[in-house]
Design a protein around this motif. Structure first.
Motif, short mmCIF file in Angstrom:
data_model
loop_
_atom_site.label_atom_id
_atom_site.label_comp_id
_atom_site.label_asym_id
_atom_site.label_seq_id
_atom_site.Cartn_x
_atom_site.Cartn_y
_atom_site.Cartn_z
N ALA A 96 0.83 -1.20 0.00
CA ALA A 96 0.00 0.00 0.00
C ALA A 96 0.86 1.25 0.00
O ALA A 96 1.84 1.33 0.71
CB ALA A 96 -0.89 0.00 1.23
N PRO A 97 0.50 2.22 -0.80
CA PRO A 97 1.27 3.45 -0.82
C PRO A 97 1.04 4.30 0.42
O PRO A 97 -0.04 4.25 1.01
CB PRO A 97 0.76 4.17 -2.06
N ALA A 98 2.04 5.05 0.81
CA ALA A 98 1.89 5.98 1.92
C ALA A 98 1.12 7.20 1.42
O ALA A 98 1.05 7.44 0.21
CB ALA A 98 3.26 6.39 2.42
N PRO A 99 0.51 7.93 2.30
CA PRO A 99 -0.26 9.08 1.84
C PRO A 99 0.67 10.13 1.22
O PRO A 99 1.77 10.32 1.69
CB PRO A 99 -0.90 9.62 3.12
N ARG A 107 4.03 17.83 8.26
CA ARG A 107 4.80 17.25 7.17
C ARG A 107 4.72 15.73 7.25
O ARG A 107 4.76 15.17 8.34
CB ARG A 107 6.25 17.68 7.26
N THR A 108 4.63 15.10 6.09
CA THR A 108 4.67 13.65 6.07
C THR A 108 6.10 13.21 5.81
O THR A 108 6.69 13.58 4.81
CB THR A 108 3.75 13.08 4.97
N VAL A 109 6.64 12.48 6.72
CA VAL A 109 8.00 12.00 6.58
C VAL A 109 7.94 10.52 6.23
O VAL A 109 7.40 9.72 7.00
CB VAL A 109 8.79 12.19 7.89
N SER A 110 8.44 10.18 5.07
CA SER A 110 8.46 8.78 4.67
C SER A 110 9.67 8.12 5.32
O SER A 110 10.79 8.57 5.16
CB SER A 110 8.55 8.71 3.15
N ARG B 30 2.26 5.73 10.40
CA ARG B 30 1.62 4.76 9.51
C ARG B 30 2.49 3.50 9.49
O ARG B 30 3.67 3.56 9.15
CB ARG B 30 1.55 5.38 8.12
N VAL B 65 -1.63 -0.34 7.87
CA VAL B 65 -1.88 -0.80 6.50
C VAL B 65 -1.64 -2.30 6.53
O VAL B 65 -0.54 -2.75 6.79
CB VAL B 65 -0.90 -0.14 5.51
N LEU B 108 5.98 3.00 7.69
CA LEU B 108 5.94 3.60 6.36
C LEU B 108 6.26 5.08 6.42
O LEU B 108 7.09 5.58 5.69
CB LEU B 108 4.55 3.40 5.74
N SER B 109 5.57 5.77 7.32
CA SER B 109 5.76 7.22 7.36
C SER B 109 5.23 7.76 8.68
O SER B 109 4.57 7.04 9.43
CB SER B 109 5.00 7.90 6.21
N MET B 110 5.58 9.02 8.93
CA MET B 110 4.97 9.66 10.10
C MET B 110 4.63 11.10 9.73
O MET B 110 5.23 11.68 8.84
CB MET B 110 5.92 9.62 11.30
N VAL B 112 4.59 14.83 11.10
CA VAL B 112 5.27 15.57 12.17
C VAL B 112 4.95 17.05 12.06
O VAL B 112 4.48 17.54 11.04
CB VAL B 112 6.81 15.39 12.05
#
Lengths: 321, 113
Positions: A96-99, A107-110, B30, B65, B108-110, B112
């Protein structure tokens, strides 16, 4: 070696700016697993197939990050930061892809790192140590009471003078198992895990020197009796061996597939009790094979010695192929 | 209940990143969780807020997920999604398969700020 960017996966946080520049073409979507096949630290520009700015830097060995900024037609700024940590292995498929969207204020940090990356890193170090010292390491996992310690007692006795053995044994409390295993020609170390339900790679690493100092060829790591938690922790072992006693029910491998799938060998113990039980052996074997088709299944009784020869032969070939 | 150790390992990694990057707070995380990862969602979600207390991730939301088990068959070549616990090809029922997805347990991500 970091699989993402090829840099050495040493101290993740050691700052080491190497600084050289180059450009490469970069065609990607957002919010996906991000494989970089280059092996250096650098600042560079990217030629993108979508409109956004992009910067790229490596802040340390094995720690690699880059930032994208998108400006959408309505003027919203989205910042994405991708951080790649070194990790032992990446799964082949990311489902599944991250948003891909972040607001103006957050901020979305991958991150894309395995939660057990640190344990896996230590497990790899253990694996290297075993190779260096010429030791075959066996991670024995089973439910409590399936006969791990009994099997080890008999195994150490049988191999005494033939193969030099060592044991690391884990329990939440007491050194009872270590006491039972002493005096059989093997170095024995007990780890009391207290509240923990499994051994981890760092605990094993901390006990390797003393237990292997006398030149053991075969190390048994007797995990905490538990079919669930130990399955998630790689200790760097050469082989994972699951034990299953005939009193536990034929369908146990189906109830705990993660462990039995991860064990190339399952030892079925206490077969001397079969005349007193309703255990259906073909069904039990079928259950093991349903979760791991190529599992080697060794049936034995440590008490009567039935089947022990096959187990000992297996160990001997592992040590002296 | 190894989920407690896993929650600790996750928060350590994320808090290190957040500190290094100067983020004030982690708002959400996530997590990708495979059906064969050996990790259960509920105990992990139970352990997380306890371990997160007093860290940059305190109060952060968790998003999961889920990844189904996928096997690739060496006999017929099909990629199928078996009914766990059976690790068998869904097309030809061969056991000669490799698990190609479902073992993941990854951050996967966060988000912040």
């Amino acid at each position: 070696m970091c699989k993402d960017c090829g840099c050495e996966a040493g101290n993740e946080r050691a700052l080491a700016q190497m600084g050289h520049g180059h450009g490469h073409e970069h065609d990607h979507e957002h919010g996906h697993s991000h494989e970089h096949g280059h092996s250096h630290s650098h600042d560079h520009s990217h030629d993108h197939h979508h409109g956004h700015s992009h910067s790229h830097s490596h802040v340390g060995q094995g720690h690699h990050e880059h930032t994208h900024t998108h400006v959408t037609p309505d003027g919203t700024t989205h910042i994405h930061i991708h951080i790649h940590l070194p990790e032992a292995a990446k799964p082949a498929v990311v489902a599944a892809p991250a948003p891909a969207v972040a607001s103006k204020t957050t901020r979305t940090v991958s991150v894309e790192a395995k939660v057990l990356a640190e344990n896996d890193r230590q497990a790899d170090l253990n694996r290297d140590s075993f190779k260096e010292w010429g030791v075959v390491a066996i991670n024995l996992i089973s439910s409590p009471g399936s006969g791990k310690t009994r099997l080890l007692e008999k195994t150490l006795d049988a191999l005494n003078g033939r193969i030099s053995c060592a044991v690391i044994t884990g329990d939440q409390q007491t050194d009872n198992d270590a006491q039972r295993l002493l005096g059989r020609g093997a170095e024995v170390v007990q780890i009391e895990t207290r509240s923990a339900c499994h051994l981890n790679a760092a605990q094993v690493a901390a006990h390797l020197e003393p237990v292997l100092a006398k030149g053991a060829e075969l190390l048994f790591i007797e995990n905490v009796g538990n079919l669930v938690c130990p399955a998630a922790f790689d200790l760097g072992e050469t082989v994972r061996v699951a034990l299953l006693s005939v009193t536990e029910g034929e369908d146990k491998p189906l109830k705990y597939p993660v462990l039995f799938h991860g064990a190339p060998v399952t030892v079925v113990t206490k077969i001397d009790l079969l005349p007193h039980l309703q255990c259906d052996m073909p069904k039990l074997r079928g259950a093991i094979q349903a979760v791991r088709h190529d599992a080697r299944i060794i049936e034995l009784s440590a008490d009567t010695g039935a089947g022990m020869a096959e187990w000992l032969d297996y160990l001997t070939v592992l040590c002296h192929p | 209940m190894h989920e407690l150790s896993l929650a600790e390992a996750m928060i350590e990694q994320l808090a290190d990143i957040a500190r290094d990057q100067g983020f004030a707070r982690i708002e959400s995380i996530r997590v990708e969780i495979g059906a064969m990862s050996g990790v259960e969602r509920e105990p992990f979600a139970f352990a997380f807020p306890i371990v997160a207390e007093g860290t940059l991730a305190e109060g952060a939301a968790l998003e999961f997920v889920e990844v189904a088990v996928c096997v690739s068959c060496h006999t017929c070549g099909a990629k199928t999604f078996p009914e766990v616990p059976m690790i068998l090809c869904g097309a030809c029922h061969s056991g000669d398969v490799s698990v190609c997805a479902g073992g993941e347990f990854r951050i996967l991500s966060m988000e912040v700020c």
